[in-house]
Write an enzyme that holds these catalytic residues in place. Structure first.
Site, PDB file in Angstrom:
ATOM      1  N   ASP A  57       0.868  -1.184   0.000  1.00 13.47           N
ATOM      2  CA  ASP A  57       0.000   0.000   0.000  1.00 13.47           C
ATOM      3  C   ASP A  57       0.907   1.238   0.000  1.00 13.47           C
ATOM      4  O   ASP A  57       1.600   1.502   0.993  1.00 13.47           O
ATOM      5  CB  ASP A  57      -0.875  -0.037   1.264  1.00 13.47           C
ATOM      6  CG  ASP A  57      -1.739   1.215   1.403  1.00 13.47           C
ATOM      7  OD1 ASP A  57      -1.569   2.168   0.617  1.00 13.47           O
ATOM      8  OD2 ASP A  57      -2.586   1.229   2.313  1.00 13.47           O
ATOM      9  N   ASN A 100       4.804   9.908  -0.585  1.00  9.42           N
ATOM     10  CA  ASN A 100       5.769   8.805  -0.462  1.00  9.42           C
ATOM     11  C   ASN A 100       6.475   8.531  -1.796  1.00  9.42           C
ATOM     12  O   ASN A 100       7.692   8.323  -1.833  1.00  9.42           O
ATOM     13  CB  ASN A 100       5.059   7.530  -0.001  1.00  9.42           C
ATOM     14  CG  ASN A 100       4.613   7.615   1.447  1.00  9.42           C
ATOM     15  OD1 ASN A 100       5.197   8.367   2.237  1.00  9.42           O
ATOM     16  ND2 ASN A 100       3.581   6.870   1.801  1.00  9.42           N
ATOM     17  N   TYR A 146     -11.854  12.292  -4.781  1.00  9.21           N
ATOM     18  CA  TYR A 146     -10.926  11.987  -5.887  1.00  9.21           C
ATOM     19  C   TYR A 146     -10.350  13.282  -6.456  1.00  9.21           C
ATOM     20  O   TYR A 146      -9.128  13.420  -6.591  1.00  9.21           O
ATOM     21  CB  TYR A 146     -11.700  11.225  -6.953  1.00  9.21           C
ATOM     22  CG  TYR A 146     -10.915  10.801  -8.176  1.00  9.21           C
ATOM     23  CD1 TYR A 146      -9.907   9.845  -8.085  1.00  9.21           C
ATOM     24  CD2 TYR A 146     -11.213  11.326  -9.436  1.00  9.21           C
ATOM     25  CE1 TYR A 146      -9.212   9.432  -9.221  1.00  9.21           C
ATOM     26  CE2 TYR A 146     -10.530  10.914 -10.570  1.00  9.21           C
ATOM     27  CZ  TYR A 146      -9.533   9.968 -10.462  1.00  9.21           C
ATOM     28  OH  TYR A 146      -8.851   9.554 -11.582  1.00  9.21           O
ATOM     29  N   THR A 176     -10.279   7.132 -20.662  1.00 13.60           N
ATOM     30  CA  THR A 176      -9.530   6.178 -21.486  1.00 13.60           C
ATOM     31  C   THR A 176     -10.162   4.797 -21.342  1.00 13.60           C
ATOM     32  O   THR A 176     -10.680   4.462 -20.278  1.00 13.60           O
ATOM     33  CB  THR A 176      -8.057   6.168 -21.033  1.00 13.60           C
ATOM     34  OG1 THR A 176      -7.542   7.492 -21.221  1.00 13.60           O
ATOM     35  CG2 THR A 176      -7.224   5.186 -21.826  1.00 13.60           C
TER      36      THR A 176
END
Ligand code: NAD
Ligand code: UDP
Length: 310
Positions: A57, A100, A146, A176
């Site tokens: 993750d 990260n 989002y 897409t």
């Protein structure tokens, strides 16, 4: 040999990008926690010596062994149904996950490419959408998890470029489609093809007058690969500028599948953008890129792929 890392590597786009990177001579490390991805998307790579995979993750600290030249940060739930079911994970992977992944890029001296989205433009008041449009996003609506995560991801990416001098790129991907989409991910292409192949009613949300512009996956990946090789740091739209209404799209799918499906109108989801079409002038000038696969050809290939999976 150069090494690329693809977060979200087991997803629809991440797996196609991996194939392109391997074809370009890279060795590739995929990182994914399978929250919306699919092991089958990587099945063909099981004997590929230049491919390795880390199940992880990326919202948690990422450890990648060895030298890395390029990092593609594609990990994120991507379909409206997925990010409505996974709101916190979506916010975390766009924010913590991006931080990260940028940290890995900085530590390794690698180039970083962020998969951003046309959703940064929200329900746009400018049409078609150019990269200098700041968007019309509802931060507290259901899609906000989002849209705002990706807007934060863009801001974080630019900060790492400006303050840490990381070589960063941002692609704003427009709708897409192609093989390896999940049949039940809720996005309009698999939803309509699945319904049409089963001769079930096609569920058009709203009155179907909202528009989208659909890019075939090979065109998108070509644009993203070219962007990864170029010296430009601000966002670049990659998508197909041919726009059609969702009702026209449903009729096209019915025709191409030879289906007996009728259209069933269902309520429009909250904040569903009314129109969407990329202005791809920047990608054209910068990358010499434009889409080459027409909708009919791309849809036929996608329908063929779904035929054995419905
Ligand atoms: P997808 O769901 O098929 O792939 C996303 C992958 O990310 C999955 O394999 C999932 O398991 C993985 N993932 C999610 N959270 C993770 C985490 N915390 N750690 C590790 N892996 C994680 O979706 P996709 O269509 O391939 O989208 C890929 C990227 O492109 C996403 O960032 C998405 O926002 C962006 N994008 C896609 C489209 C499109 O039309 N497909 C449009 C705009 C933007
Ligand atoms: N849509 C639809 N029926 C479906 C799925 C989607 O009419 O079963 C519509 C949706 O309301 C939107 C468009 O198709 O206007 C594209 O939806 P999708 O989920 O593919 O992605 P979006 O572009 O909204 O992110």
């Amino acid at each position: 040999m150069k090494t690329a890392v693809v977060t979200g590597g087991a997803g629809f786009l991440g797996s196609h990008l991996t194939d392109r990177l391997l074809a370009e001579g890279y060795s590739v490390i995929g990182v994914d926690n399978f929250i919306t991805g699919n092991r089958a998307n990587l099945e063909h790579l099981k004997n590929e010596p230049r491919y390795s995979f880390i199940e992880h993750d990326v919202s948690k600290y990422i450890t990648i062994p060895g030298e890395v030249n390029l990092i593609f940060h594609f990990a994120s739930p991507a379909s409206p149904i997925d990010y409505l079911e996974l709101p916190i994970q979506t916010l975390k992977v766009g924010s913590l996950g991006t931080h990260n992944a940028l940290g890995v890029a900085k530590a390794k001296g690698a180039t970083f490419l962020l998969a951003s989205t046309s959703e940064c433009y929200g329900d746009p008041l400018v049409h078609p959408q150019k990269e200098d449009y700041w968007g019309n996003v509802n931060p507290i609506g259901p899609r906000g998890v989002y849209d705002e995560a990706k807007r934060f991801a863009e801001a974080m990416t630019m900060a790492y470029h400006r303050y840490h001098k990381v070589d960063t790129k941002i692609v704003r991907i427009f709708n897409t489609y192609g093989p390896r989409m999940r049949l039940k991910d809720g996005r309009v292409v698999p939803a309509f093809i699945g319904e049409a192949l089963k001769n079930e009613p096609i569920t058009v949300f709203g009155n179907g007058s909202q528009t989208r512009s659909f890019c075939y996956v090979s065109d998108l990946i070509d644009g993203i690969y070219k962007l990864s090789q170029c010296d430009f740091h601000e966002p670049v739209n990659i998508g197909n500028p041919i726009e059609l209404t969702i009702k026209e799209f449903a009729e096209r799918i019915v025709r191409l599948t030879g289906s007996k499906s009728t259209i069933s109108y269902q309520p429009l989801p909250v904040d569903d953008p009314k129109q969407r079409r990329p202005d791809i002038t920047r990608a054209g000038k910068l990358l010499g890129w434009k889409p080459v696969v027409d909708l009919e050809t791309g849809l036929k290939q996608t329908i063929d792929w779904f035929k054995s999976r419905v």
